[in-house]
Design a protein around this motif. Sequence first.
Motif, mmCIF file in Angstrom:
data_model
loop_
_atom_site.group_PDB
_atom_site.id
_atom_site.type_symbol
_atom_site.label_atom_id
_atom_site.label_comp_id
_atom_site.label_asym_id
_atom_site.label_seq_id
_atom_site.Cartn_x
_atom_site.Cartn_y
_atom_site.Cartn_z
ATOM 1 N N LEU A 16 0.817 -1.221 0.000
ATOM 2 C CA LEU A 16 0.000 0.000 0.000
ATOM 3 C C LEU A 16 0.846 1.264 0.000
ATOM 4 C CD1 LEU A 16 -2.763 -0.821 2.670
ATOM 5 C CD2 LEU A 16 -2.926 -1.062 0.190
ATOM 6 N N HIS A 18 4.873 3.173 1.696
ATOM 7 C CA HIS A 18 6.112 3.006 2.438
ATOM 8 C C HIS A 18 6.573 4.347 2.974
ATOM 9 C CE1 HIS A 18 8.180 3.515 -1.744
ATOM 10 N NE2 HIS A 18 7.594 4.604 -1.342
ATOM 11 N N PRO A 58 5.129 0.284 -3.777
ATOM 12 C CA PRO A 58 3.668 0.345 -3.667
ATOM 13 C C PRO A 58 3.035 -0.086 -4.994
ATOM 14 C CG PRO A 58 4.655 2.352 -2.831
ATOM 15 C CD PRO A 58 5.763 1.555 -3.438
ATOM 16 N N LEU A 59 1.861 -0.657 -4.917
ATOM 17 C CA LEU A 59 1.155 -1.086 -6.107
ATOM 18 C C LEU A 59 1.780 -2.344 -6.716
ATOM 19 C CD1 LEU A 59 -1.281 0.239 -7.318
ATOM 20 C CD2 LEU A 59 0.150 1.360 -8.975
ATOM 21 N N MET A 98 -3.432 5.025 -7.014
ATOM 22 C CA MET A 98 -2.932 5.627 -5.776
ATOM 23 C C MET A 98 -4.104 5.962 -4.848
ATOM 24 S SD MET A 98 0.014 8.150 -7.289
ATOM 25 C CE MET A 98 1.611 8.061 -6.494
ATOM 26 N N LEU A 101 -5.356 2.760 -3.214
ATOM 27 C CA LEU A 101 -4.457 2.359 -2.127
ATOM 28 C C LEU A 101 -4.677 3.217 -0.882
ATOM 29 C CD1 LEU A 101 -0.963 1.728 -3.797
ATOM 30 C CD2 LEU A 101 -2.824 0.125 -3.451
ATOM 31 N N GLU A 102 -4.801 4.540 -1.090
ATOM 32 C CA GLU A 102 -4.984 5.418 0.069
ATOM 33 C C GLU A 102 -6.315 5.129 0.759
ATOM 34 O OE1 GLU A 102 -4.846 9.708 -0.538
ATOM 35 O OE2 GLU A 102 -4.680 10.050 1.617
ATOM 36 N N ASP A 105 -5.889 2.089 2.792
ATOM 37 C CA ASP A 105 -5.036 2.414 3.926
ATOM 38 C C ASP A 105 -5.839 3.123 5.021
ATOM 39 O OD1 ASP A 105 -2.754 2.618 5.422
ATOM 40 O OD2 ASP A 105 -1.925 4.320 4.336
ATOM 41 N N ARG A 106 -6.706 4.049 4.634
ATOM 42 C CA ARG A 106 -7.480 4.824 5.618
ATOM 43 C C ARG A 106 -8.616 4.022 6.241
ATOM 44 N NH1 ARG A 106 -3.624 7.789 6.106
ATOM 45 N NH2 ARG A 106 -3.194 9.390 4.564
ATOM 46 N N SER A 244 -4.948 11.857 -2.455
ATOM 47 C CA SER A 244 -4.906 11.232 -3.778
ATOM 48 C C SER A 244 -6.161 11.548 -4.586
ATOM 49 C CB SER A 244 -4.731 9.722 -3.636
ATOM 50 O OG SER A 244 -5.688 9.214 -2.744
#
Lengths: 275, 209
Positions: A16, A18, A58-59, A98, A101-102, A105-106, A244
């Motif tokens: 996700l 770094h 990432p990705l 992106m 992924l964010e 992550d959230r 993002s």
Amino acid sequence: MPGRVPRVTKTEAIVLGHRRLGDADRIVTLLTPHRGKVDVVAKGLLRSRSKMAGHLEPLTRVEVVLAHGRSMDIVTQAQAVESFPALRRDLDRLSTAMYLLELVDRLTVEHADARPVYELLHAALLRTERGDGVQLVTRTFELSLLDVSGFRPEWTVCVACGAPVDADDAGWSALAGGVLCPNCRGRHPEASPLAPRVLRVLRAYQSQSYEDAARIRLDAELMGRLERVMHDLVRSVAERDLKSAAFVSAARRASVSESAAESAAEAAPVAVSEE
Amino acid sequence: MNSYSDPPSGTASPITRLVEAFHRLPGIGPKSAQRLAYHVLRAPETEAKDLAEALMEVKRSIVLCERCQDLTSESPCRICLDLSRDRTSICVVEEPLDVRAIERTRGHHGLYHVLHGVISPTDGIGPEDLKIQELLARLRDIDTEVSEVIVATNPNLEGEATSMYLGRLLRPLGIRVTRLARGLPAGADLEYADDVTLGRALEFRQEVQ
Ligand SMILES: [Zn+2]
């Protein structure tokens, strides 16, 4: 050290993000199917001789071996399984990825079973990679992710009183998490009207399969409205702006001005024959 | 992330204040911060004085170059004022240290522009947080001779996103936008690349998609 075997786990994961740790190490955030989101340490990742660096970008979908560490696990092996090359070559796809992924992550918690989220993210990345519309992929992903994370928005009945809501006369509130009937709207000062065609698409996206959702034709204006609704909703759930999401828009705006400049250049071919 | 709650600076003990100051530095964890603080405590007074003065001196005398945004003691910086440099190309880098890395290769004779970061949404950094407006201003200046921008961001996801974004933004200005060649290992950091590899990546640069 004979007799003292360090505990190791092998798992697949999607990288996700770094961040830097000291001079050459990195903390890598992984989404794993069984342990949810985990932060792990990758040593020497910033050195040019590091063999793991490219695999832990990432990705990337990756197979990792983790050694149990005191505060964080340490990556001892990493092998990329999928690196989504087409996604990295196009700014709209890349900014979309992106954002996905964010968002994960959230909205994902650490050390919890995350199989559904993992599969949703993997599918969304594959769809973006193969060139599906980024808006379609993003909207359907947002709705599904909110659903499996326990934040399923309500588009059919009033979130306040439970009465069915007529698509032609609906209000909505990001804070309340869905639509409001005309009677309850007055008690929600933050509510705003929701255009019938926007609501119909949201209902369809939420109730239909991805393949059926993909058949719905949307013009740019409607896509823009859907995006605003979903971004409001995500901001309210994540309790913050997602950087993002702003980057997706910035990339799109830059693309619009680029094509405007191209058509201007085509209209006046003398201006470009300088090189 | 940071488990220290920041007490108002007047109330914390001097040692706690120093540990926290070190802990705020990039790459310094709580353990290292303690070690550094106790080192300073045991060191001769002259050493502590040197450190304090060096810190103050650097804040007092180092500024950003008004043109390239590199760190410099005088603005415009030495490179921007150097008339022997090629004014038709600008090499865009993430950090001031990357200017030093590219200079060591002797492969770039043009000017520089330092972004002071890279597009990285998960770290809360978008295009508006970088020195991109300053770059646009340089390129839109009527006296500009720039015809090529070489994007030398790191060969990782954030670096690629930044270079593609700059490509979209700058091409309408009629500028050729190129990117370092793929010789650098993926996920690497320019700061750690050897001069030969970096020099080759510069020489065999390619158009940004
Ligand atoms: Zn300068």
